[in-house]
Design a protein around this motif. Structure first.
Motif, mmCIF file in Angstrom:
data_model
loop_
_atom_site.group_PDB
_atom_site.id
_atom_site.type_symbol
_atom_site.label_atom_id
_atom_site.label_comp_id
_atom_site.label_asym_id
_atom_site.label_seq_id
_atom_site.Cartn_x
_atom_site.Cartn_y
_atom_site.Cartn_z
ATOM 1 N N ASP A 55 0.839 -1.371 -0.045
ATOM 2 C CA ASP A 55 -0.129 -0.134 -0.185
ATOM 3 C C ASP A 55 0.890 1.232 0.071
ATOM 4 O OD1 ASP A 55 -2.504 1.339 0.031
ATOM 5 O OD2 ASP A 55 -2.108 1.774 2.258
ATOM 6 N N ASN A 81 0.000 0.004 -7.950
ATOM 7 C CA ASN A 81 -0.602 -0.799 -6.830
ATOM 8 C C ASN A 81 -2.074 -0.332 -6.759
ATOM 9 O OD1 ASN A 81 0.157 1.733 -5.838
ATOM 10 N ND2 ASN A 81 0.783 0.936 -3.913
ATOM 11 N N ARG A 85 -5.335 -3.068 -7.685
ATOM 12 C CA ARG A 85 -6.434 -3.387 -6.686
ATOM 13 C C ARG A 85 -7.695 -3.030 -7.553
ATOM 14 N NH1 ARG A 85 -5.151 -0.874 -1.078
ATOM 15 N NH2 ARG A 85 -7.005 -2.102 -0.529
ATOM 16 N N VAL A 97 -5.688 -3.901 3.591
ATOM 17 C CA VAL A 97 -4.256 -3.707 3.940
ATOM 18 C C VAL A 97 -4.108 -4.298 5.339
ATOM 19 C CG1 VAL A 97 -2.461 -1.849 4.250
ATOM 20 C CG2 VAL A 97 -4.337 -1.673 2.203
ATOM 21 N N GLY A 101 1.654 -2.582 5.625
ATOM 22 C CA GLY A 101 1.176 -2.113 4.092
ATOM 23 C C GLY A 101 0.938 -3.093 3.031
ATOM 24 N N VAL A 103 -0.758 -6.137 0.941
ATOM 25 C CA VAL A 103 -2.320 -5.914 0.652
ATOM 26 C C VAL A 103 -2.515 -7.310 0.312
ATOM 27 C CG1 VAL A 103 -3.694 -5.493 -1.440
ATOM 28 C CG2 VAL A 103 -1.920 -3.744 -0.486
#
Length: 419
Positions: A55, A81, A85, A97, A101, A103
């Motif tokens: 993240d 990123n 997502r 998250v 960070g 994911v």
């Protein structure tokens, strides 16, 4: 030569993304996979949960790739990123998250990512060929002509994207085929070696701690007595040494140093939140409260139970000694040990046991704007087969998806004659 046709070798993260992007752009695409299903390595990544990306701001990503991070700069910005997502959400995979960070899919299933990519391939019209092991990329006169698979069949194509992965987890199909293709086509291959891998240690007491996980500790890597890197996080003791996110992150540097014949040590700070004076005061407080207990029974609030006898032994303090008899020098020696527990690194686990491969097709032979070969027209590379590797935390999958995205779009345009 089959005009308008792109052949993708390898149905992992990079391969599925590349195939779908090429087909979505209008090319006819064949995805050639040696296994009987797509995404076998992806399905077991992150202990079956799939750490998709991280993240943190994409501008901070390149520093997280000790292996050729600068090569990825534009690639990561094109398919970052946030876009990854959003792409997965469009196929039913919502993400969350977690610590550091990292994911993950909300469902906590790596298989959900494989299913999403499979939906993408179907929607784009990719023709998937399972159970077909590519044996060679055919090129004539410096141009790609197709791919030959086991059994002798040849798939003609104007473009080929090699997404065969590295040399880790060979049971999933990542057995280094892409390196052979590269060398056959005149490309330099940087010797593959483990990047994220557990470390073997020389100390016999380590096996006593097998299964013990430590959180919020700091580990410093020293090479020939000099600190090279340090990080804060989680580590795990095993029967052969140490593992866990902290160790994996430091393992690339450790392995490279060992291969150069250098001395490699780890120093574990079990109490990184305290400076030496604060830790000494903490010990004095604990010892005051347990003044009449035996020393071996006075560390329960300070350390995990399984670690106590090891620390006492290494500190050289009589475990049966009454706490109020522990000397000031003994207390300070204990404090120093708690903040620099030494481990001698004797080796790494083999490449096949690593999470990620360092090494691969030399990035100097690849145009980062398209992922195309600089010497063979119509040939593209993406994913772990390329000499790019990141630390743990979702960076390697983000790189694979981003490279696949760029290679797929570029190869699709080339196959259709629009470049």
């Amino acid at each position: 030569m089959a005009e308008n046709t792109v052949l993708v070798i390898g149905g992992g993260a990079a391969g599925m993304m590349a195939a779908g992007q090429a087909a979505a752009g209008g090319a006819r695409v064949f995805l050639i996979e040696k296994n009987d299903r797509l995404g076998r390595k992806l399905a077991i990544s992150g202990k079956g949960r799939c750490n998709i990306t991280n993240d943190k701001p994409i501008s901070d990503f390149c520093a997280c790739y000790p292996g050729n991070g600068r090569f990825l700069q534009g690639i990561l910005h094109e398919f970052d990123n946030v876009r990854l997502r959003s792409f997965l959400a469009g196929y039913g995979v919502e993400t969350k998250v977690e610590r550091g960070g990292r994911v993950f899919p909300v469902a906590g299933e790596a298989e959900s990512v494989v299913r999403a990519l499979s939906k993408f391939l179907a929607a784009a019209g990719v023709e998937v060929k399972l159970g077909q092991a590519a044996e060679a990329v055919i090129a004539v006169g410096g141009k790609v002509r197709g791919v030959r698979v086991a059994g002798g069949r040849t798939y003609p194509g104007k473009a080929v994207i090699v997404c065969t992965g590295g040399a880790t987890y060979p049971a999933t199909g990542s057995s280094g085929d892409g390196y052979r293709f590269a060398q056959d086509l005149g490309h330099r291959v940087i010797s593959p070696r483990p990047a994220l891998v557990s470390l073997r240690t020389a100390e016999g007491w380590v096996s006593e701690l097998q299964g013990l996980s430590l959180r919020n500790v700091a580990v410093t890597l020293k090479v020939d007595g000099r600190a090279q890197a340090s990080d804060l996080g989680e580590m795990l003791f095993t029967h052969f040494g140490v593992s866990g996110p902290l160790v994996l992150t430091l393992s690339r540097l450790a392995g490279d140093a060992l291969r150069q014949g250098k001395r490699v040590k780890l120093e574990v700070n079990l109490k990184p939140g305290l400076n030496p004076e604060q830790l000494d005061r903490r010990l004095q407080r604990d010892f005051s409260q347990a003044a009449n207990k035996q020393f071996k029974n006075a560390l329960n609030a300070l350390l995990p139970q399984s670690l106590i006898p090891v620390i006492i032994r290494l500190a050289g303090i009589d475990p049966d000694k009454v706490v109020h008899q522990v000397t000031r020098n003994e207390r300070r020696s204990l404090a120093a040990l708690l903040q620099s527990l030494p481990l001698t690194v004797s080796g790494t686990l083999p490449l096949a046991a690593a999470i990620v491969t360092a090494g691969g097709v030399d990035v100097k032979t690849i145009d980062p704007k398209t992922m195309a070969s600089k010497s063979v027209q119509g040939l593209y590379w993406a994913g772990e087969v390329v000499d790019v590797d990141g630390v743990t935390g979702g960076y390697n999958l983000q790189a694979a998806f981003a490279m696949g995205y760029r290679a797929g779009r570029a190869a699709g345009r080339y196959a259709q004659g629009s470049v």
